[in-house]
Design a protein around this motif. Structure first.
Motif, PDB file in Angstrom:
ATOM      1  N   GLN A  97       0.971  -1.173   0.043  1.00  0.00           N
ATOM      2  CA  GLN A  97       0.130   0.036  -0.014  1.00  0.00           C
ATOM      3  C   GLN A  97       0.996   1.182   0.045  1.00  0.00           C
ATOM      4  O   GLN A  97       1.548   1.713   1.024  1.00  0.00           O
ATOM      5  N   GLY A  98       0.925   1.815  -1.221  1.00  0.00           N
ATOM      6  CA  GLY A  98       1.699   3.165  -1.261  1.00  0.00           C
ATOM      7  C   GLY A  98       3.231   2.782  -1.178  1.00  0.00           C
ATOM      8  O   GLY A  98       3.590   1.785  -1.420  1.00  0.00           O
ATOM      9  N   ARG A  99       3.865   4.063  -1.111  1.00  0.00           N
ATOM     10  CA  ARG A  99       5.499   3.983  -0.927  1.00  0.00           C
ATOM     11  C   ARG A  99       5.943   4.832   0.132  1.00  0.00           C
ATOM     12  O   ARG A  99       5.322   5.728   0.598  1.00  0.00           O
ATOM     13  N   PRO A 100       7.131   4.237   0.769  1.00  0.00           N
ATOM     14  CA  PRO A 100       7.761   4.941   1.861  1.00  0.00           C
ATOM     15  C   PRO A 100       7.654   6.464   1.744  1.00  0.00           C
ATOM     16  O   PRO A 100       8.357   7.025   0.743  1.00  0.00           O
ATOM     17  N   GLY A 101       7.320   7.291   2.535  1.00  0.00           N
ATOM     18  CA  GLY A 101       7.196   8.805   2.458  1.00  0.00           C
ATOM     19  C   GLY A 101       5.752   9.328   2.062  1.00  0.00           C
ATOM     20  O   GLY A 101       5.850  10.500   1.935  1.00  0.00           O
ATOM     21  N   PHE A 141       1.181   5.630   2.303  1.00  0.00           N
ATOM     22  CA  PHE A 141       1.981   4.475   2.762  1.00  0.00           C
ATOM     23  C   PHE A 141       1.276   4.239   4.196  1.00  0.00           C
ATOM     24  O   PHE A 141       1.775   4.693   5.180  1.00  0.00           O
ATOM     25  N   VAL A 142       0.429   3.311   4.214  1.00  0.00           N
ATOM     26  CA  VAL A 142      -0.153   3.126   5.680  1.00  0.00           C
ATOM     27  C   VAL A 142      -0.276   1.343   5.809  1.00  0.00           C
ATOM     28  O   VAL A 142      -0.098   0.592   4.755  1.00  0.00           O
ATOM     29  N   SER A 143      -1.029   1.278   7.073  1.00  0.00           N
ATOM     30  CA  SER A 143      -1.074  -0.035   7.398  1.00  0.00           C
ATOM     31  C   SER A 143      -2.352  -0.863   6.458  1.00  0.00           C
ATOM     32  O   SER A 143      -3.171  -0.086   5.924  1.00  0.00           O
ATOM     33  N   LEU A 144      -2.243  -2.030   6.472  1.00  0.00           N
ATOM     34  CA  LEU A 144      -3.334  -2.740   5.783  1.00  0.00           C
ATOM     35  C   LEU A 144      -4.234  -3.315   6.769  1.00  0.00           C
ATOM     36  O   LEU A 144      -5.239  -4.258   6.487  1.00  0.00           O
ATOM     37  N   VAL A 182       3.527  -5.255   2.866  1.00  0.00           N
ATOM     38  CA  VAL A 182       4.849  -5.917   2.316  1.00  0.00           C
ATOM     39  C   VAL A 182       6.055  -4.738   2.200  1.00  0.00           C
ATOM     40  O   VAL A 182       7.164  -5.089   2.546  1.00  0.00           O
ATOM     41  N   ARG A 183       5.568  -3.782   1.802  1.00  0.00           N
ATOM     42  CA  ARG A 183       6.786  -2.508   1.951  1.00  0.00           C
ATOM     43  C   ARG A 183       7.318  -1.979   3.034  1.00  0.00           C
ATOM     44  O   ARG A 183       8.024  -1.169   2.856  1.00  0.00           O
ATOM     45  N   PHE A 184       6.682  -2.603   4.137  1.00  0.00           N
ATOM     46  CA  PHE A 184       7.198  -2.247   5.433  1.00  0.00           C
ATOM     47  C   PHE A 184       8.629  -3.047   5.511  1.00  0.00           C
ATOM     48  O   PHE A 184       9.511  -2.745   6.229  1.00  0.00           O
TER      49      PHE A 184
END
Length: 414
Positions: free
Chosen positions: A70-74, A78-81, A125-127
């Motif tokens: 969900q989104g990209r860092p910054g 870019f939030v939790s699922l 997953v982008r965390f």
């Protein structure tokens, strides 16, 4: 009997080939959705698009673990699922357990304890920083994400066509270590792409518009090189550039708009495409804005700022589309952000959806105007969920996700 889908020189396995039952299945979905300033979901259509795949796996008694970004860092998005899991629970009618971890001890223990027919959603997953790096599948199969999670699963299913152009661990790493297949949404996308390559379907009409001129020129070059298009109908800034390439002078305002967009720098390239014999059609008239007034003007006598194709063009384009065996639409014909300049795009959509052939709508603004859900697919129309992946395919670029699934079907392992 194998039900592999032929896509060029690739064979893509589906759930009918994998047939998982009473097993643990990792499913890559694409729940990446627009959010508001408070980080709350504004549209859940991408979540709904995966319901068929998840329900089918649950009905077969599988323990299903979903993975998405969900989104990209910054970024604001870019939030939790966690809220995505709640939305899916509501539509699925089954509690979707949210795992506030991606691959750490808590995530792995939660996966191990999941029972038959239960569903869980991993954290964004982008965390995990590895997911932000693109590398070949063999390298991605050796990431910590894949090495930590793959031993916990019997199968991997990729249902996220919108990420198919990315060579990231969650997309290409797992197929090289687990038996893998395309989910139902991915399957419908692949079958639509296969029609683009199917030479028995014809005539093939590509309707290409919008403001992403450089990207569209790349698409046209690939279509011409591989002789995939019988007609290419242009609109938007794409159509204006090709009109200029054919020697037509547009209004000062329209030429300035082309200049500001950077499209005029592509004029030599557009001329080379025309000289190659590309079957390109440009609008014969336009709806323009001149002195605060909207009016129609013919090609060659445009005095205002071009905002949409005109009624004459709508009639000609519609007749070509109605007779097509396959129509592919990518990009609007006009400035569809303004309601008064949507008619050209809407007319093209109506002609395609009411015509005798098959229609593929390549995401973006046009998909939104179609009135159909992202991922909608039937015997007549398919609406893609992945504008960027669809563009990459039309441009002749390989889709790493499909290549990884194809390798998995061949038994290739890292």
């Amino acid at each position: 009997m194998s039900l592999l889908i032929q896509l060029g020189d690739q064979l893509i396995p589906t759930l009918d080939d994998l047939r998982p039952r009473n097993s643990k299945v990792l499913v890559r979905v694409d729940f990446n959705s627009p959010v508001n300033d408070s980080g709350m979901l504004m549209d859940d259509s991408r979540i709904r698009a995966h319901l068929q795949t998840v329900r089918e796996l649950v009905d077969e008694g599988n323990s299903v673990v979903l993975m998405s970004h969900q989104g990209r860092p910054g970024g604001r998005d870019f939030v939790s699922l966690s809220q995505h899991a709640k939305v899916l629970s509501r539509y699925l009618g089954v509690e979707v357990k949210f795992i506030e971890d991606v691959m750490g001890p808590y995530a792995r223990q939660s996966i191990r304890s999941l029972g038959q027919g239960e569903v869980a959603m991993l954290e964004n997953v982008r965390f995990a920083s590895e997911e932000l790096v693109e590398s070949p599948p063999r390298q991605q199969a050796n990431t910590f994400l894949v090495r930590y999670l793959s031993p916990l699963f019997n199968y991997y299913v990729n249902d996220a066509f919108a990420t198919a152009h990315r060579s990231q661990p969650s997309v290409v790493g797992f197929p090289l270590v687990l038996p893998s297949a395309a989910g139902r949404l991915m399957e419908s996308e692949v079958r639509a792409l296969a029609k683009v390559l199917d030479r028995s379907l014809g005539p093939k009409v590509f309707v290409l518009g919008g403001a992403k001129v450089a990207d569209t020129l790349k698409v046209i070059e690939n279509l011409v090189r591989n002789r995939l298009a019988d007609r290419i109908l242009t609109g938007g800034l794409v159509g204006e550039l090709f009109a200029v390439a054919k020697g037509v002078m547009l209004s000062i305002q329209s030429m300035e708009a082309l200049e500001r967009s950077g499209a005029l720098a592509l004029l030599p390239r557009a001329r080379r495409i025309l000289m190659s014999g590309a079957p390109i059609e440009v609008p014969m008239d336009y709806r323009v804005m001149a002195g605060g007034e909207v009016r129609e003007e013919p090609l060659g006598r445009v005095s205002g700022l071009i905002m949409d194709i005109g009624s004459g063009t709508v009639e000609v384009y519609s007749s070509m589309i109605e007779d097509a065996g396959l129509t592919v639409i990518r990009g609007p014909m006009g400035v569809v952000e303004l309601p008064q300049f949507r008619e050209g795009t809407m007319a093209v959509l109506r002609a395609a959806m009411e015509g005798k052939g098959y229609t593929v709508i390549g995401g973006g603004h046009v998909a939104a105007l179609s009135g159909l859900e992202p991922g909608a697919s039937n015997s007549r129309v398919h609406v893609s969920t992945g504008a960027a992946a669809f563009l990459a395919f039309l441009s002749g670029e390989g889709l790493p996700a499909l290549e990884a699934l194809s390798q998995s079907a061949k038994g290739v392992r890292a």
